[in-house]
Design a protein around this motif. Sequence first.
Motif, PDB file in Angstrom:
ATOM      1  N   ILE A   6      -7.315   2.083  -3.189  1.00 54.33           N
ATOM      2  CA  ILE A   6      -6.571   0.824  -3.256  1.00 54.33           C
ATOM      3  C   ILE A   6      -7.382  -0.217  -2.499  1.00 54.33           C
ATOM      4  CG2 ILE A   6      -4.524  -0.470  -2.567  1.00 54.33           C
ATOM      5  CD1 ILE A   6      -2.918   2.077  -2.676  1.00 54.33           C
ATOM      6  N   ARG A  30       0.830  -1.217   0.000  1.00 58.19           N
ATOM      7  CA  ARG A  30       0.000   0.000   0.000  1.00 58.19           C
ATOM      8  C   ARG A  30       0.865   1.269   0.000  1.00 58.19           C
ATOM      9  NH1 ARG A  30      -5.382  -0.817   0.910  1.00 58.19           N
ATOM     10  NH2 ARG A  30      -5.939  -2.826   1.820  1.00 58.19           N
ATOM     11  N   GLU A  31       1.910   1.265   0.825  1.00 60.99           N
ATOM     12  CA  GLU A  31       2.785   2.437   0.899  1.00 60.99           C
ATOM     13  C   GLU A  31       3.468   2.711  -0.439  1.00 60.99           C
ATOM     14  OE1 GLU A  31       5.438   1.512   4.125  1.00 60.99           O
ATOM     15  OE2 GLU A  31       3.917   1.957   5.651  1.00 60.99           O
ATOM     16  N   THR A  36       0.925   3.894  -3.079  1.00 61.52           N
ATOM     17  CA  THR A  36       0.502   5.263  -2.779  1.00 61.52           C
ATOM     18  C   THR A  36       1.565   6.258  -3.219  1.00 61.52           C
ATOM     19  OG1 THR A  36      -0.900   4.537  -0.959  1.00 61.52           O
ATOM     20  CG2 THR A  36      -0.180   6.834  -0.924  1.00 61.52           C
ATOM     21  N   ALA A  68      -0.296   7.847  -6.316  1.00 60.69           N
ATOM     22  CA  ALA A  68      -1.249   8.736  -5.641  1.00 60.69           C
ATOM     23  C   ALA A  68      -2.690   8.305  -5.926  1.00 60.69           C
ATOM     24  CB  ALA A  68      -1.022  10.188  -6.052  1.00 60.69           C
ATOM     25  N   SER A  70      -6.397   5.262 -10.118  1.00 61.44           N
ATOM     26  CA  SER A  70      -5.515   6.429 -10.127  1.00 61.44           C
ATOM     27  C   SER A  70      -5.532   7.109 -11.489  1.00 61.44           C
ATOM     28  CB  SER A  70      -4.084   6.002  -9.799  1.00 61.44           C
ATOM     29  OG  SER A  70      -3.201   7.083  -9.936  1.00 61.44           O
TER      30      SER A  70
END
Length: 100
Positions: A23, A11-12, A15, A19, A57
């Motif tokens: 998710i 996830r990090e 992201t 951006a 996204s």
Amino acid sequence: MSDGPIATLIREKLTAAFAPQRIDLEDDSWKHAGHHHEGGMDAKDGGESHFQLTIVSDAFEGQGRVARQRAINAALKEELAGPVHALAVRALTVAEAERV
């Protein structure tokens, strides 16, 4: 249910790279119980080896499905070379997600 350490890292990284507006990451490792890669490439018990991902996204605007998959694979290169054995990806732009 909270994410494990691999899901949190995924996830990090996603992201930071895309951006995303959304998710959805599901750990499907339990479906592969007894499989050699049940616990990832190192075959440890406990899951976090098989995931289903939906990511939304605007970073995917103008890209085809293969280009989106390649971009995600590049962002998760280390995880795909190690603990993650399988990643099913559905990558959409915000406009595409709104139509679904």
